[in-house]
Design a protein around this motif. Structure first.
Motif, mmCIF file in Angstrom:
data_model
loop_
_atom_site.group_PDB
_atom_site.id
_atom_site.type_symbol
_atom_site.label_atom_id
_atom_site.label_comp_id
_atom_site.label_asym_id
_atom_site.label_seq_id
_atom_site.Cartn_x
_atom_site.Cartn_y
_atom_site.Cartn_z
ATOM 1 N N LEU A 1 0.792 -1.127 -0.095
ATOM 2 C CA LEU A 1 -0.004 -0.013 0.233
ATOM 3 C C LEU A 1 0.740 1.190 0.005
ATOM 4 N N ALA A 2 2.036 1.195 0.641
ATOM 5 C CA ALA A 2 3.078 2.433 0.711
ATOM 6 C C ALA A 2 3.183 2.850 -0.777
ATOM 7 N N SER A 3 3.014 2.379 -1.702
ATOM 8 C CA SER A 3 3.455 2.687 -3.120
ATOM 9 C C SER A 3 2.151 3.073 -3.870
ATOM 10 N N ARG A 4 1.024 2.971 -3.274
ATOM 11 C CA ARG A 4 -0.317 3.151 -3.942
ATOM 12 C C ARG A 4 -0.798 4.559 -3.645
ATOM 13 N N SER A 5 -0.256 5.591 -4.482
ATOM 14 C CA SER A 5 -0.732 6.912 -4.182
ATOM 15 C C SER A 5 -2.009 7.282 -4.824
ATOM 16 N N ASP A 6 -2.496 6.203 -5.643
ATOM 17 C CA ASP A 6 -3.958 6.322 -6.235
ATOM 18 C C ASP A 6 -4.936 5.958 -5.143
ATOM 19 N N LEU A 7 -4.447 5.158 -3.854
ATOM 20 C CA LEU A 7 -5.396 4.703 -2.945
ATOM 21 C C LEU A 7 -5.403 5.397 -1.723
ATOM 22 N N LEU A 8 -4.236 5.856 -1.380
ATOM 23 C CA LEU A 8 -3.921 6.485 0.118
ATOM 24 C C LEU A 8 -3.376 7.957 0.128
ATOM 25 N N PRO A 9 -3.762 8.966 0.886
ATOM 26 C CA PRO A 9 -3.088 10.323 0.660
ATOM 27 C C PRO A 9 -1.576 10.183 1.039
ATOM 28 N N SER A 10 -0.850 11.265 0.865
ATOM 29 C CA SER A 10 0.589 11.197 1.142
ATOM 30 C C SER A 10 1.003 10.933 2.421
ATOM 31 N N GLU A 11 0.354 11.479 3.304
ATOM 32 C CA GLU A 11 0.500 11.312 4.985
ATOM 33 C C GLU A 11 0.479 9.630 5.375
ATOM 34 N N TYR A 12 -0.384 9.155 4.677
ATOM 35 C CA TYR A 12 -0.319 7.274 4.895
ATOM 36 C C TYR A 12 0.934 6.836 4.218
#
Length: 239
Positions: A129-140
């Motif tokens: 998930l850490a590489s999924r900028s399409d799913l999570l905001p930058s803070e996450y």
């Protein structure tokens, strides 16, 4: 003797010479894979002989085994669902109260703490998930990226016991630690910097977490069960 040969030649107007260079088998693969040094299953990949796992994961066999042990996966469901559920409830309350953006950094740190404590398979999911900028905001994303090499360590004593059991010799008879604590820790294991007493070479020792295979197999079963029984149905209903 046997080996891999590479040839090169130089030519000129007057003469032509050629030289054959014979490379030993050990040039192409790790010394641990050489015949007689251990039991390994190997294959060739891009000219290099690499190790295959002696035990391969069989999802069907794992499901058949774990289905007969409902107490194990039921307990694991609770262990995963409770901390993740509390975190999700906080996020929902933030959204309803209009404070989600203000609390986002705090919730990201809380998610990192939850994921870090749930074992190798869940940590791997967090790394993905850490590489999924399409799913999570930058803070996450910023917090979850810490899962690559900065997750909770297990004890040094337990790590060294694992090495001694594998090598059949005391840790101190083989290695001298350069740094007393692990230099990195990730989902599957942690890494120590040490020196070989036999030749003084500095090496990295990666030690697998205790019961790692068992925990990962159980978590994969739980995740597949949730996917098959809930997420697929939800996705089908939305479509």
């Amino acid at each position: 003797g046997g080996g891999t040969a590479a040839s090169s030649s130089e030519s000129s107007d007057d003469d032509e010479t050629s030289e054959e260079i014979v490379l030993p088998d050990s040039f192409w693969y790790n010394g641990n894979l050489e015949e007689g040094s251990g039991q390994f299953v190997t294959r060739w990949a891009r000219g290099v002989k690499v190790a295959e796992p002696l035990i391969k994961y069989d999802p069907v066999a794992a499901e058949r085994l774990l289905f007969r042990q409902p107490q194990r996966w039921a307990v694991r469901n609770v262990q995963i669902a409770i901390p993740m559920g509390f975190w999700a409830c906080r996020v929902v309350l933030d959204v309803l109260s209009g404070t989600e953006r203000a609390n986002r950094a705090v919730r990201a740190r809380q998610l990192l703490e939850v994921v870090s404590g749930l074992g190798p398979a869940i940590i791997k999911a967090g790394q993905a998930l850490a590489s999924r900028s399409d799913l999570l905001p930058s803070e996450y994303l910023e917090e979850l990226q810490k899962l690559q090499d900065d997750v909770p360590r297990f004890s040094n004593d337990l790590a060294f016991e694992t090495v001694e059991r594998e090598l059949g010799a005391p840790f101190g008879d083989v290695f001298e630690l350069v740094e007393k604590e692990p230099v990195a820790a990730a989902s599957i294991g942690q890494v120590y910097k040490a020196r070989l007493l036999s030749n003084g070479q500095t090496v990295a020792i990666k030690i697998q977490r205790p019961n790692c295979e068992e925990i990962v197999a159980l978590d994969l079963y739980v995740l597949r069960w949730w996917t098959k029984n809930f997420w697929d149905r939800i996705a089908g209903a939305l479509n």
